[in-house]
Design an enzyme around this catalytic site. Structure first.
Site, PDB file in Angstrom:
ATOM      1  N   GLU A  26       0.902  -1.519  -0.355  1.00 25.99           N
ATOM      2  CA  GLU A  26      -0.380  -0.268  -0.008  1.00 25.99           C
ATOM      3  C   GLU A  26       1.098   1.136  -0.174  1.00 25.99           C
ATOM      4  OE1 GLU A  26      -1.245   2.133   3.629  1.00 25.99           O
ATOM      5  OE2 GLU A  26      -1.218   0.183   4.885  1.00 25.99           O
ATOM      6  N   LYS A  86      -6.075   9.991   0.217  1.00 25.45           N
ATOM      7  CA  LYS A  86      -5.841   8.421   0.594  1.00 25.45           C
ATOM      8  C   LYS A  86      -7.681   8.141   0.589  1.00 25.45           C
ATOM      9  CE  LYS A  86      -7.680   6.307   4.819  1.00 25.45           C
ATOM     10  NZ  LYS A  86      -8.040   6.623   6.748  1.00 25.45           N
ATOM     11  N   SER A 141     -13.480   0.301   9.915  1.00 24.20           N
ATOM     12  CA  SER A 141     -12.445   0.287   8.180  1.00 24.20           C
ATOM     13  C   SER A 141     -13.186  -0.095   6.981  1.00 24.20           C
ATOM     14  CB  SER A 141     -11.163   0.127   8.681  1.00 24.20           C
ATOM     15  OG  SER A 141     -10.510  -0.155   7.524  1.00 24.20           O
ATOM     16  N   ALA A 142     -13.090   0.257   6.117  1.00 26.50           N
ATOM     17  CA  ALA A 142     -13.326  -0.543   4.425  1.00 26.50           C
ATOM     18  C   ALA A 142     -12.227  -1.808   4.773  1.00 26.50           C
ATOM     19  CB  ALA A 142     -13.484   0.584   3.331  1.00 26.50           C
ATOM     20  N   LYS A 160      -3.150  -1.282  14.764  1.00 21.22           N
ATOM     21  CA  LYS A 160      -3.672  -0.333  15.604  1.00 21.22           C
ATOM     22  C   LYS A 160      -4.089  -0.831  17.323  1.00 21.22           C
ATOM     23  CE  LYS A 160      -3.840   1.295  11.889  1.00 21.22           C
ATOM     24  NZ  LYS A 160      -4.377   1.472  10.927  1.00 21.22           N
TER      25      LYS A 160
HETATM   26  N1  PSU Z   1      -1.364   1.955   9.736  1.00 20.78           N
HETATM   27  C1  PSU Z   1       0.098   2.899  10.324  1.00 20.78           C
HETATM   28  N2  PSU Z   1      -0.469   4.235   8.899  1.00 20.78           N
HETATM   29  C2  PSU Z   1      -1.474   3.832   8.258  1.00 20.78           C
HETATM   30  C3  PSU Z   1      -2.533   3.133   8.051  1.00 20.78           C
HETATM   31  C4  PSU Z   1      -2.366   2.058   9.306  1.00 20.78           C
HETATM   32  O1  PSU Z   1       0.256   2.639  10.247  1.00 20.78           O
HETATM   33  O2  PSU Z   1      -1.421   5.015   7.600  1.00 20.78           O
HETATM   34  C5  PSU Z   1      -3.619   3.587   7.248  1.00 20.78           C
HETATM   35  C6  PSU Z   1      -3.704   1.626   6.109  1.00 20.78           C
HETATM   36  O3  PSU Z   1      -3.621   2.742   5.189  1.00 20.78           O
HETATM   37  C7  PSU Z   1      -5.045   1.618   6.261  1.00 20.78           C
HETATM   38  C8  PSU Z   1      -6.143   3.025   7.099  1.00 20.78           C
HETATM   39  O4  PSU Z   1      -5.380   0.547   5.700  1.00 20.78           O
HETATM   40  O5  PSU Z   1      -5.236   3.939   7.773  1.00 20.78           O
HETATM   41  C9  PSU Z   1      -7.208   2.376   6.873  1.00 20.78           C
HETATM   42  O6  PSU Z   1      -7.684   3.311   7.311  1.00 20.78           O
HETATM   43  P1  PSU Z   1      -9.308   3.720   7.725  1.00 20.78           P
HETATM   44  O7  PSU Z   1      -9.034   3.508   9.558  1.00 20.78           O
HETATM   45  O8  PSU Z   1      -9.966   4.902   8.207  1.00 20.78           O
HETATM   46  O9  PSU Z   1     -10.008   2.844   7.098  1.00 20.78           O
HETATM   47 MN    MN Z   2     -12.652   4.942   9.426  1.00 21.50          MN
END
Ligand code: PSU
Ligand code: MN
Length: 307
Positions: A26, A86, A141-142, A160
Site C-alpha cells: 500500500e 487517501k 474500516s473498509a 493499531k
Molecule cells: N497503519 C499505519 N499507518 C497508516 C495506516 C495504517 O501505521 O497510514 C492506513 C492504512 O492504509 C490503512 C488505513 O488501510 O490507515 C485505515 O484507515 P481507516 O481506519 O480510515 O480505514
Molecule cells: Mn474509518
C-alpha cells in the site's frame, strides 16, 4: 475490475511472466498521511529492499495521473512520499474517472488492485479495523470487507492498539477471513506484540501459509490475514502505549467521530506524544512484514506453473 484496467510496472510485469514472486504494497503508509518525512523515505526504501532481499518483486499500488498502477518503478520518490489523497477501495473508480494526479492506497484499495493484477500476497504495517467507539460512530474500516472479498494474503502486525482489537478479530471471523498468527496465538497490537485476543490458529512457516492459502482458494475462499507480531527489540511496553493512546484519542477527539481523517490524526498524535518511538516501531514492523510476505510469495510462486 479486469486485469487490463491496472497498469503493471515493468518489474512486476517481468516477474509475473517469469512466474516469480510479487508482493503488493500500500502507499498511504509512505505518504505524508502515514509517516512524517524523512521516516517515510526510509520506510519506502527499507520495505521495498526487504521484499527484494526476500526473493520477491515489490509492487507499490497507487493511482497516478488517473491510472491504477501495480508497480511504481517509474514514479519518483517525492510523489510517493509527498502529500496524498487517501483512497479506500470505493474511491478507485472515482480516482480514475476524475483523473486524480496521485491517490495513495489504503489496505482496502491495495488488496483490490493486487487481486485485479493477479498478485496473491500483500504487505502492510497494520490494517484498519473496528474503532473503539464503533457502536456510536459506526466506524469500521473498509479494510476488513475488502480483505474478505479478494483472494489475497495480507501480512500485518495486527491492527493499531487504538482500535477495538477484540471486535476487529470478531468481525474478521464474521466475514469468513482466516487469521493466522505468525509464530503466535494472539492478535498482535501493532506497536506491541500481544493484545490478549486469542486467535486459535498459529502458523510457523511460509510453506504452511502457502498450503493453507491454496486449499482455501480451491474451495472458493477469499482473503487471509497473517498476523505478524512486531520484533521484540522494537516493541513498546503495553502500559506505556496505552497511556499515549488514551491521550491521543482525547487530543484528536476521535472518541466522538469516525471517518478517513481519524487514523492519520491519531497516528500523528501518537508520534508526538511518544517522541517518535511509535514511528520507529512502525518502520521496524513494516519491514518485518515485508520479509514474511516475500517468503510466502516465494513459496506460492514455487507451486505455480510458469507461463
Ligand atoms: N497503519 C499505519 N499507518 C497508516 C495506516 C495504517 O501505521 O497510514 C492506513 C492504512 O492504509 C490503512 C488505513 O488501510 O490507515 C485505515 O484507515 P481507516 O481506519 O480510515 O480505514
Ligand atoms: Mn474509518
Amino acid at each position: 475490475m479486469t486485469a487490463r484496467s491496472v497498469v503493471l510496472g515493468p518489474d512486476v510485469s517481468r516477474a509475473q511472466s517469469a512466474g516469480h514472486a510479487v508482493v503488493a504494497l500500500e502507499t498511504t503508509i509512505f505518504s505524508e498521511l502515514g509517516l512524517p518525512r524523512p521516516h517515510s523515505v526510509r520506510a519506502l526504501s527499507e520495505v521495498t529492499a526487504a521484499v527484494v532481499s526476500g526473493g520477491s518483486t515489490p509492487a507499490l499500488t497507487a493511482v497516478v495521473d488517473g491510472e491504477v498502477r501495480c508497480g511504481l518503478e517509474a514514479v519518483d520518490q517525492d510523489r510517493i512520499c509527498g502529500p496524498a489523497t487517501k483512497m479506500a477501495a470505493r474511491d478507485l473508480g472515482r480516482a480514475v474517472a476524475q483523473r486524480w494526479a496521485y491517490g495513495a492506497t489504503t489496505v482496502s484499495a491495495a488488496v483490490t488492485v493486487a487481486a485485479a493484477a493477479g498478485v496473491e500476497v500483500f504487505a502492510t504495517g497494520g490494517i484498519g479495523g473496528v474503532h473503539r467507539n464503533a457502536a456510536v460512530t459506526g466506524d469500521i474500516s473498509a479494510d476488513l470487507g475488502a480483505i474478505a472479498s479478494h483472494p489475497v494474503i495480507t501480512v500485518t502486525a495486527g491492527a493499531k492498539v487504538f482500535l477495538d482489537l477484540e471486535r476487529t478479530v470478531e468481525h474478521l471471523e464474521t466475514l469468513g477471513v482466516p487469521v493466522l498468527g505468525w509464530h503466535c496465538d494472539e492478535f498482535p497490537a501493532f506497536h506491541s506484540p500481544s493484545s490478549g485476543v486469542a486467535l486459535g490458529a498459529t502458523v510457523t512457516s511460509a510453506a504452511e501459509v502457502a498450503r493453507i492459502a491454496d486449499a482455501h482458494w480451491q474451495l472458493g475462499g477469499g482473503g487471509i490475514v497473517v498476523a505478524c507480531p512486531i520484533p521484540d527489540h522494537a516493541a513498546i511496553d503495553r502500559a506505556v502505549l496505552d497511556g499515549w493512546v488514551e491521550r491521543a484519542l482525547t487530543l484528536t477527539g476521535a472518541s466522538d467521530h469516525g471517518g478517513p481523517d481519524v487514523t492519520p490524526a491519531v497516528l500523528s498524535a501518537l508520534a508526538d506524544l511518544s517522541d517518535g518511538r511509535t514511528v520507529e516501531a512502525n518502520l521496524v514492523l513494516a519491514e518485518n512484514n515485508a520479509v514474511v510476505a516475500a517468503a510466502i510469495a516465494v513459496e506460492l510462486a514455487s507451486g505455480r506453473p510458469t507461463s
